[in-house]
Design a protein around this motif. Structure first.
Motif, short mmCIF file in Angstrom:
data_model
loop_
_atom_site.label_atom_id
_atom_site.label_comp_id
_atom_site.label_asym_id
_atom_site.label_seq_id
_atom_site.Cartn_x
_atom_site.Cartn_y
_atom_site.Cartn_z
N PRO A 89 -18.44 -18.42 21.37
CA PRO A 89 -17.60 -18.59 22.56
C PRO A 89 -17.20 -20.06 22.72
O PRO A 89 -17.80 -20.95 22.11
N SER A 90 -16.23 -20.32 23.56
CA SER A 90 -15.71 -21.69 23.70
C SER A 90 -16.70 -22.65 24.36
O SER A 90 -16.60 -23.86 24.15
N THR A 91 -17.65 -22.15 25.13
CA THR A 91 -18.70 -23.00 25.69
C THR A 91 -20.02 -22.26 25.62
O THR A 91 -20.05 -21.03 25.65
N GLY A 92 -21.09 -23.02 25.53
CA GLY A 92 -22.39 -22.38 25.49
C GLY A 92 -23.48 -23.34 25.06
O GLY A 92 -23.28 -24.56 25.03
N THR A 93 -24.60 -22.76 24.69
CA THR A 93 -25.75 -23.53 24.24
C THR A 93 -26.26 -22.94 22.93
O THR A 93 -26.44 -21.72 22.83
N LEU A 94 -26.48 -23.79 21.96
CA LEU A 94 -27.07 -23.40 20.68
C LEU A 94 -28.54 -23.78 20.73
O LEU A 94 -28.89 -24.87 21.17
N ARG A 95 -29.42 -22.88 20.30
CA ARG A 95 -30.86 -23.11 20.36
C ARG A 95 -31.49 -22.93 18.99
O ARG A 95 -31.19 -21.96 18.29
N CYS A 96 -32.37 -23.87 18.66
CA CYS A 96 -33.14 -23.78 17.43
C CYS A 96 -34.62 -23.83 17.80
O CYS A 96 -35.11 -24.86 18.28
N ALA A 97 -35.33 -22.72 17.61
CA ALA A 97 -36.75 -22.64 17.96
C ALA A 97 -37.61 -23.00 16.76
O ALA A 97 -37.38 -22.50 15.65
N ILE A 98 -38.58 -23.86 16.99
CA ILE A 98 -39.54 -24.22 15.95
C ILE A 98 -40.92 -23.81 16.46
O ILE A 98 -41.47 -24.44 17.36
N PRO A 99 -41.47 -22.72 15.90
CA PRO A 99 -42.81 -22.31 16.33
C PRO A 99 -43.86 -23.27 15.76
O PRO A 99 -43.65 -23.87 14.71
N SER A 100 -44.95 -23.42 16.45
CA SER A 100 -46.05 -24.28 16.01
C SER A 100 -45.53 -25.65 15.56
O SER A 100 -45.72 -26.07 14.42
N PHE A 101 -44.87 -26.35 16.48
CA PHE A 101 -44.25 -27.64 16.16
C PHE A 101 -45.26 -28.53 15.42
O PHE A 101 -46.35 -28.79 15.92
N PRO A 102 -44.92 -29.00 14.19
CA PRO A 102 -45.91 -29.62 13.32
C PRO A 102 -46.04 -31.14 13.36
O PRO A 102 -46.88 -31.69 12.65
N PHE A 103 -45.22 -31.83 14.15
CA PHE A 103 -45.23 -33.29 14.10
C PHE A 103 -46.23 -33.90 15.06
O PHE A 103 -46.37 -33.48 16.19
N ARG A 104 -46.91 -34.93 14.56
CA ARG A 104 -47.91 -35.66 15.33
C ARG A 104 -47.27 -36.33 16.54
O ARG A 104 -46.05 -36.53 16.58
N PRO A 105 -48.07 -36.71 17.53
CA PRO A 105 -47.53 -37.41 18.70
C PRO A 105 -46.76 -38.66 18.29
O PRO A 105 -47.13 -39.36 17.35
N GLY A 106 -45.67 -38.88 18.99
CA GLY A 106 -44.82 -40.03 18.72
C GLY A 106 -43.42 -39.75 19.19
O GLY A 106 -43.14 -38.71 19.80
N ARG A 107 -42.53 -40.66 18.90
CA ARG A 107 -41.12 -40.52 19.30
C ARG A 107 -40.29 -40.29 18.04
O ARG A 107 -40.41 -41.04 17.06
N TYR A 108 -39.47 -39.28 18.07
CA TYR A 108 -38.62 -38.92 16.95
C TYR A 108 -37.17 -38.92 17.41
O TYR A 108 -36.87 -38.54 18.53
N ARG A 109 -36.29 -39.35 16.52
CA ARG A 109 -34.86 -39.39 16.82
C ARG A 109 -34.15 -38.49 15.83
O ARG A 109 -34.68 -38.18 14.76
N GLY A 110 -32.92 -38.09 16.18
CA GLY A 110 -32.20 -37.22 15.27
C GLY A 110 -30.69 -37.33 15.39
O GLY A 110 -30.15 -37.79 16.39
N THR A 111 -30.05 -36.89 14.34
CA THR A 111 -28.59 -36.82 14.25
C THR A 111 -28.18 -35.36 14.39
O THR A 111 -28.87 -34.47 13.89
#
Length: 163
Positions: free
Chosen positions: A73-95
């Motif tokens: 559709p012309s507007t909406g929300t895209l969702r990507c679910a990651i079960p059991s998120f595997p990254f250690r505590p910290g700050r992550y950035r992304g493109t």
């Protein structure tokens, strides 16, 4: 091309509640609001997560998993679910990146930042102090029961494998 524009980013927990951070070992859903002037077809979307040194740790791409959108559709929300998120505590950035009909539609460097807090990834009551990324695994010894009295849940772990 500007056919599709990302207009927002947030995380949600497994219950769909907006969250200010992801939790190690819990499901996290990366949500991307978008807008277009008309319904779109043949849309692919990707985002990566980088550590503090800038190394790409993961790339979540609809094309890689066969989940490109044939219609959107012309507007909406895209969702990507990651079960059991595997990254250690910290700050992550992304493109964040998208194509429509094979042409770049939007590409935003440092489009997202997520803070990860510690969690009980293995459900053992212990927090693991080592490693940047945690994975699920099973241990098995020939002729012996596991320490917790549970058999391996991994059918790929054959008893005749030797290192």
């Amino acid at each position: 091309s500007g056919v599709l524009r990302f207009t927002g980013f947030w995380c949600e927990d497994a219950a769909g509640r907006k969250s200010s951070s992801a939790v190690l070992g819990q499901t996290v859903c990366f949500c991307f609001a978008y807008q277009a002037n008309y319904p779109l077809s043949n849309v692919s979307v990707a985002f990566n997560l980088r550590d503090e040194a800038g190394a790409i740790l993961v790339n979540c791409n609809t094309s890689d998993v066969g989940s490109d959108y044939t219609q959107l559709p012309s507007t909406g929300t895209l969702r990507c679910a990651i079960p059991s998120f595997p990254f250690r505590p910290g700050r992550y950035r992304g493109t964040l990146f998208s194509t429509v009909n094979g042409e770049v539609a939007d590409w935003i460097q440092d489009a997202l930042a997520v803070e990860v807090s510690d969690g009980d990834f293995y459900g053992s009551g212990k927090l693991s102090p080592q490693g940047k990324v945690l994975i699920r695994y099973d241990w098995k010894a020939d002729g012996s029961e596991p320490a917790f009295g549970q058999a391996s849940t991994n059918p790929e772990c054959a008893s005749n494998v030797r290192i």
